[in-house]
Every structure is written in C-alpha cells, then in structure tokens.
Design an enzyme around this catalytic site. Structure first.
Site, PDB file in Angstrom:
ATOM      1  N   GLU A  30       0.869  -1.178   0.000  1.00  0.00           N
ATOM      2  CA  GLU A  30       0.000   0.000   0.000  1.00  0.00           C
ATOM      3  C   GLU A  30       0.904   1.225   0.000  1.00  0.00           C
ATOM      4  OE1 GLU A  30      -3.140   0.055  -0.407  1.00  0.00           O
ATOM      5  OE2 GLU A  30      -3.556  -2.080  -0.218  1.00  0.00           O
ATOM      6  N   CYS A  42      -1.479   9.266   2.115  1.00  0.00           N
ATOM      7  CA  CYS A  42      -1.191   8.666   0.811  1.00  0.00           C
ATOM      8  C   CYS A  42      -2.296   8.926  -0.201  1.00  0.00           C
ATOM      9  CB  CYS A  42      -0.951   7.169   0.968  1.00  0.00           C
ATOM     10  SG  CYS A  42      -2.298   6.287   1.786  1.00  0.00           S
TER      11      CYS A  42
END
Length: 550
Positions: free
Chosen positions: A281, A316
């Site tokens: 991720e 993110c």
C-alpha cells in the site's frame, strides 16, 4: 541493550514530550541529549524511553531504549513459535477469530482516550480528526468483520461441468499461515490495526511491526495487543531498521506493507527470496481535476478536507496537486483562501486543528521544496513556517515548474501546487504523464467528462466531486495500481487478501465412465468431443456409433 534509534525517531520522540526536535545536531549520530544539572524521564506509558534533555542550541547524545534485544535469532524463534501455534489449528476456528475481533472492538472502546493522546503526541493530530480518520474507521472495519465473519468463512458453491458429472464443487477459504504487517507513521493506529483485523478474520497468526517514527502509537499498540489479544498467535515487534531487517529475513506466508516506494522495493526483494506474496500500500501524486462548472465553495471545502484537514497533507490518498483551466484558477484560489481562513483562522500556524509535520527530517524536505529555484516565487497563499513547532501553513502555489521536485515527487505535506491548462480535458495528459496514483479526484457537473475520467484515468481509486471518502466505503477495494501499490484490502477484501481460495471438487464412486480411460478409440474421441462442445444430441449419436452428419 542500548538500541540506536534513527534520528527521525528521536526527533519525533522529543517533540512528543514537548522538547523541540528542530535544533538536534544531526551531524553526530548516535548522540546524547544532555542538560547541565540533570536529566528527565519520559514517564508516559506510551513512550518508554529514558532521555536527557538540554537547553542548548547544539545537542549531542545517545538515547537508550528500554527494550529487549531482537536479533535474527529472536525473529526466527518468534516465527517458529507462531507457526507451531498456527499449525495446531488454534487460529482456524470461528470461535478464536470472533473472540479476537471482539477484543479489538473492546480495546478501541476502552482505550479511545489513550489512542487519541498517542496520535496527538506523534502528530499533534486534532481529537476529532483522530476519531474520524483513525478510531472510527478502525472500529467500523472491526464491527463489519464481526458481523460478516460467518458469511465470509462459508464455502462458496460453484457450478460443475458435464465432464465431472456427477459432482459438486466449492471454493473454500483457508488462512495463509503466519503473516507480517509493517505499518506507516502517518495514520499509525488505522494502518496498523485494519490489516491485522483482516489477518485475524482470515484465521492467521500475525506479527505487527508499527512504525518507529510514531513512537507513542507504536508503544501503545504493543501494550494494548499484549493486554487484549492472544499473544501466542498475535505479536507486536517494535523498533527500527535492524528489527525490520531481522523480520524480513524470516519466511512468511504474506507480507503486508504500508509506506513509500523506496522501502517497498526492499520489501519485495526480501520477499522474493522465499517467494512470499506481498501487498504493498504505497502512494503517489494524487491529482484533483477541477472543472469550471462546479459549486465553487463546496469544491474548495472538499479539497481542503482532502489536503490540509487530512493530517496536514501527510496522507497517501491526500490531494497532491490540482489541475484546472487558466481562466478558472484565480476563482478557485480565492475560494480556497476564503475557506482556509474559515477552517484554520487568519494564522493557521496557531490553529489546533492543523497537524504538525511528523519530524525535522520531513520538515526540512518540505522546506527545501519551497526554496527550490523557480518555486518560491510561485506561492500565492501561505508559505509561512515555524521550525520549532514543525508546522507549515497551508500553502498554495500556481504553475510551479514541471521539473521541480514538487511536481516530480510525492509532496506528503501542506503544499498544494495548482497546474493550469487551456481546456479541462488537457488535464488528462498531465495525469497520464506521471506514475499511476493511489487516488484521483474529479470535480465537475459534466457527466461526459465524469465518464471519460473514470474510463481513462488509471488510479487505485476514484472519487467524483469529493476527496478521500471512497476509502470509507467498505464494499470498495482500497489499493494501488502500478507504482502506487499491489493488492487491496478493506471489508471483505481484507479477509480475502489474507486467505487462499482453495478449489474443491467432490465426487462419489458412481458414474465411472470408460471414456476417460485407455484404450483410446475413435468412438471415445467422438463422444468426448461432443460432450466437451456441450452437444448432447451429438454425444448420444456418437455413443451409438453414428456421426451427427450421417
């Protein structure tokens, strides 16, 4: 043992206790933080470190971490212990899984205040932001897993073919084994516990390695996991690079990593030695394409929510840059300025609703982006910094050079460049010129543009007319594509990412046809060809020695 902590770790740790990390002398490492006439002890249970502090501008020191030795040998023993307990079948039962999930839910309820305090110590994260972004999201994932676990564990019946008649078939989910979760510092509770929920629901033994750059959260997770969960199958290992390296040298059944691309390459290389599957991720430069036909106030508020109100841009999936038309840019900038003042006041650096930069290293990185040639003169709002508090005011820049680090690297901070194009459709080429992002956003009332955006923009996930909210929908997979990541999780996808789907065919001893066995004859070939083409009439004719053309 005296563990040598990374500079970033020490700076973050000092700030958590109210001491400025900005004046650390990073030229000497390891270093001793000293003060004439005495020292201090970090008594907070979340940060079990003995430190000595100083009044001077130049500091040097050694930090002694009160933790046990953790070498490759200890890592191997840990994995062997967990694998033995996994092989005993302990984690596979519904009862074990549901009890651990219920314990996580209880842990969140009972320790919400401690979690909030740890997030504030590490990031100055506002209480409401901590609750909405981390605590409630994690609790929601846990409650969904508790509710749906029986359904997720149930075998899935699938159709069989005529060639296996009579038979039945199922897809059976089985746990992978012993898995490693390495989490990130920016959402240290959510990004640690959410994948662990999936690993437990799927019936695995799991080791969590929280980020050392968020030491308060790391220490708290170690404490809470040992208190609430089954320590024979679920463990937390704290530490930095040496501990992570020792863990990566072991054989795992899956590695789940959240972080940056540089470390992800190290993770993949380590995993390749044992052919260990990975979920990565990562992040990337998440764009927001803003059309001119939008509700300007709403669009501005939602961009701010996905940038500065999202851990001060340290997310993110946060908006990394905005694309809009030259004619519309000034209106958008004015709207952003107005709403920023509404959200954070005239002096955002004093706002309690704006998180700080995690440590001095990342602060300096962002500061250097602002000071780069051809960038500083592009600031149209903000640009104020306070190094002692590790804060940078919400900053908007217009048409920074494409070659600048701000446009070539993930910003991961409160700097928002706005790129202008002649036509809104030209924004697609800007997005395609960069690696595929973890998220992409479009603000428009144009349904054709919306359709084109969804079809033509490759990203981990997309939200139309808002930012970041797609990650809260548990029926949507969350993960990257290309350089923004491998694999996905959230909701049932978390369960599936830590499971192996095993195909199972059931047959009895009846219906044993000679057709599949030697000797192979032209008649058998005719019958089998007819069966495999699903032509029952031709198969009957072939069985009696006739072709369908006779």
């Amino acid at each position: 043992m005296t563990k040598l902590l990374e500079i970033n770790h020490i700076q973050t740790l000092c700030f958590a206790k109210g001491f400025s990390p900005a004046r650390l002398n990073v030229a000497t490492s390891p270093f001793r933080i000293s003060r004439r006439g005495g020292g201090g002890y970090c008594s907070n249970a979340c940060i079990p470190y003995r430190l000595k502090f100083t009044c001077y501008a130049t500091l040097s020191a050694v930090v002694k971490e009160q933790a046990s030795d953790f070498s490759g040998k200890e890592a191997a023993l840990l994995v062997d212990e967990l694998r033995s307990n996994f092989n005993s079948g302990r984690t596979k039962s519904y009862e074990w899984r549901i009890s651990q999930l219920q314990n996580i839910a209880r842990m969140i309820d009972e320790k919400e205040k401690c979690i909030t305090e740890a997030l504030y110590q590490d990031l100055s994260k506002p209480e409401l932001e901590a609750f909405l972004a981390e605590i409630s999201n994690t609790k929601s994932s846990c409650m969904l897993a508790i509710k749906e676990l029986k359904n997720w564990m149930a075998p899935e019946t699938v159709k069989t073919s005529v060639t296996t008649f009579p038979s039945s078939a199922q897809i059976v989910s089985e746990p992978l084994g012993v898995v490693l979760v390495i989490s990130a510092w920016n959402f240290p509770f959510l990004l640690s516990v959410e994948p662990v929920i999936g690993a437990i629901a799927a019936g695995n033994a799991v080791v969590l390695k929280p980020s050392e750059i968020a030491p308060a959260a790391s220490s708290l997770l170690a404490k809470l996991f040992s208190e609430y969960l089954d320590n024979t199958t679920i463990r937390v290992i704290e530490g930095g690079v040496p501990e992570t390296t020792a863990l990566l040298d072991q054989k795992w059944d899956k590695i789940f990593f959240t972080g940056g691309a540089r470390v992800a390459r190290i993770i993949m290389a380590a995993a390749a030695r044992n052919l260990t599957p990975v979920v990565l991720e990562l992040g990337g430069k998440c764009p927001a394409l803003v059309d001119s036909d939008v509700n300007l106030q709403v669009a501005a508020r939602r961009i701010i929510a996905g940038k500065w109100a999202c851990n001060s841009g340290q997310a993110c999936i946060g908006v990394d840059y905005v694309i809009t038309t030259k004619d519309f840019a000034s209106k958008l900038i004015d709207a952003l300025k107005t709403e920023l003042e509404t959200f954070f006041g005239q002096n955002a650096l004093e706002s309690k609703d704006l998180s700080r930069i995690v440590n001095s290293f990342h602060f300096k990185r962002l500061e250097s982006m602002l000071k780069e040639n051809g960038v500083a003169n592009k600031i149209v709002h903000g640009g104020r910094i306070t190094e002692d508090k590790l804060k940078i005011s919400p900053t908007i820049l217009l048409d920074v050079p494409e070659a600048s680090s701000m446009m070539q690297e993930e910003i991961f901070g409160p700097l928002l460049p706005i790129i202008t194009v002649q036509k809104i459709e030209d924004g697609f080429q800007v997005i395609r010129s960069k690696p595929k992002p973890l998220a992409a956003y479009l603000f428009t009332n144009n349904k054709e543009l919306e359709k084109q955006f969804v079809q033509d923009v490759s990203a981990g996930g997309i939200t139309i007319n808002d930012t970041v909210l797609h990650v809260t929908v548990k029926d949507l997979p969350f993960g990257g594509v290309g350089e923004s990541g491998i694999g996905a999780y959230h909701g049932k996808f978390s369960y599936e990412t830590f499971s192996h789907k095993k195909g199972v065919l059931y047959r009895s001893f009846s219906g044993d046809a000679d057709l599949r066995y030697p000797p192979y004859t032209p008649k058998k070939k005719m019958v089998l060809k007819a069966l495999l083409s699903s032509n029952i009439f031709a198969a009957i004719l072939a069985f009696f020695g006739f072709s369908k053309d006779s």
